[in-house]
Design an enzyme around this catalytic site. Structure first.
Site, short mmCIF file in Angstrom:
data_model
loop_
_atom_site.label_atom_id
_atom_site.label_comp_id
_atom_site.label_asym_id
_atom_site.label_seq_id
_atom_site.Cartn_x
_atom_site.Cartn_y
_atom_site.Cartn_z
N SER A 133 0.86 -1.20 0.00
CA SER A 133 0.00 0.00 0.00
C SER A 133 0.88 1.24 0.00
O SER A 133 2.03 1.19 0.46
CB SER A 133 -0.86 0.00 1.26
OG SER A 133 -1.58 1.21 1.38
N TYR A 146 -2.30 0.71 10.76
CA TYR A 146 -2.27 0.16 9.40
C TYR A 146 -0.97 0.52 8.68
O TYR A 146 -0.35 -0.34 8.05
CB TYR A 146 -3.48 0.70 8.62
CG TYR A 146 -3.59 0.18 7.21
CD1 TYR A 146 -3.78 -1.18 6.95
CD2 TYR A 146 -3.51 1.04 6.12
CE1 TYR A 146 -3.88 -1.66 5.65
CE2 TYR A 146 -3.61 0.57 4.82
CZ TYR A 146 -3.79 -0.78 4.59
OH TYR A 146 -3.88 -1.25 3.30
C1 8X3 Z 1 -5.05 1.54 1.29
C2 8X3 Z 1 -4.55 2.89 0.99
O1 8X3 Z 1 -4.80 5.34 1.59
O2 8X3 Z 1 -6.21 3.83 2.82
O3 8X3 Z 1 -4.06 0.58 1.36
O4 8X3 Z 1 -3.87 3.91 3.26
S1 8X3 Z 1 -4.88 4.02 2.24
#
Ligand code: 8X3
Length: 248
Positions: A133, A146
């Site tokens: 990502s 995340y």
């Molecule tokens: C997803 C992209 O922008 O939500 O992997 O981090 S973001």
């Protein structure tokens, strides 16, 4: 012996995973669709002439079952299963959600990669594509659980490439930015559709799952000596993580 290449796609029940399974099948690969939701992967496998393999990548016993189905030879592994859970600042974030994100985005990649490396090696031309990502490249507010997991996944990918050099296995990372899928933001915001919709509000054309699948299929169809180390893919409207063009 069949010369048809085989692929495993994890997280194949929806979004980028399902689109990738379709794209690889369209390129002639025999695709094993792995995910937890059996009904979804069965329908997909039927559609693309593949095989559904119920699998939770965070559970080593479940991943051992996937290895059994794969057998001795595998050409392509797409480690796509992953996700974001929660959107709190560091000060108030729920450690359980951080653990869950590390589990699926990092340890999931570890479990599946460890289980399937021997079969990838045995193919004589193996490829691992980790779906990372842009969150693995920058920080953003309320995203630390995340972004930390995706940064970790990126480093695992880089390490694996170093460790396996000289072997017939390529290691790639495809790292999408804003992709409008059915579930990613909905899951992140705990089912709050309004919050999920706000992520994409006014953005002329976010990426869709098929755009990312197309990139993965391209990576998987380069000649054996070509290793695409990393491919960052964003919509035209997203110049940087925070710099998104919106039409109001
Ligand atoms: C997803 C992209 O922008 O939500 O992997 O981090 S973001």
């Amino acid at each position: 012996m069949s010369t048809r290449r085989t692929a495993v796609v994890t997280g194949a029940s929806s979004g980028i995973g399902a689109a990738t399974a379709r794209a690889l099948a369209a390129e002639g690969l025999h695709v094993l669709c792995a995910a937890r939701r059996t009904d979804r992967i069965q329908a997909l496998a039927e559609e693309i002439g593949g095989v559904a393999v119920p699998c939770d990548v965070t559970d080593p016993a479940s991943v051992a079952g996937l290895r059994e189905v794969v057998g001795d030879v595998l050409h392509v592994l797409v480690n796509n299963a992953g996700g974001a859970f929660g959107s709190a600042p560091v000060e108030s974030a729920d450690p359980a959600q951080w653990k869950a994100m590390y589990d699926v985005n990092v340890l999931g990649v570890l479990h599946v990669t460890q289980a399937l490396l021997p079969a990838l090696r045995a193919s004589g031309d193996g490829l691992i594509v980790n779906v990372g990502s842009t969150a693995g490249r920058v920080a953003y507010e309320t995203g630390a659980g995340y972004t930390a997991a995706k940064h970790a996944e990126k480093v695992v990918t880089e390490t694996l490439r170093l460790e396996l050099v000289g072997e017939p296995i390529r290691i790639s990372e495809v790292a999408p930015g804003m992709v409008h899928t059915e579930e990613f933001s909905l899951v992140r915001f705990g089912g709050d559709q309004a919050k999920a919709d706000a992520v994409y509000a006014g953005v002329p054309d976010p990426l869709v799952a098929e755009d990312v699948a197309d990139a993965i299929a391209w990576v998987a169809t380069r000649p054996a000596h070509v290793n695409i180390d990393e491919l960052v893919i964003k919509p035209r409207a997203q110049a940087a993580q925070h710099k998104v063009h919106r039409v109001t």
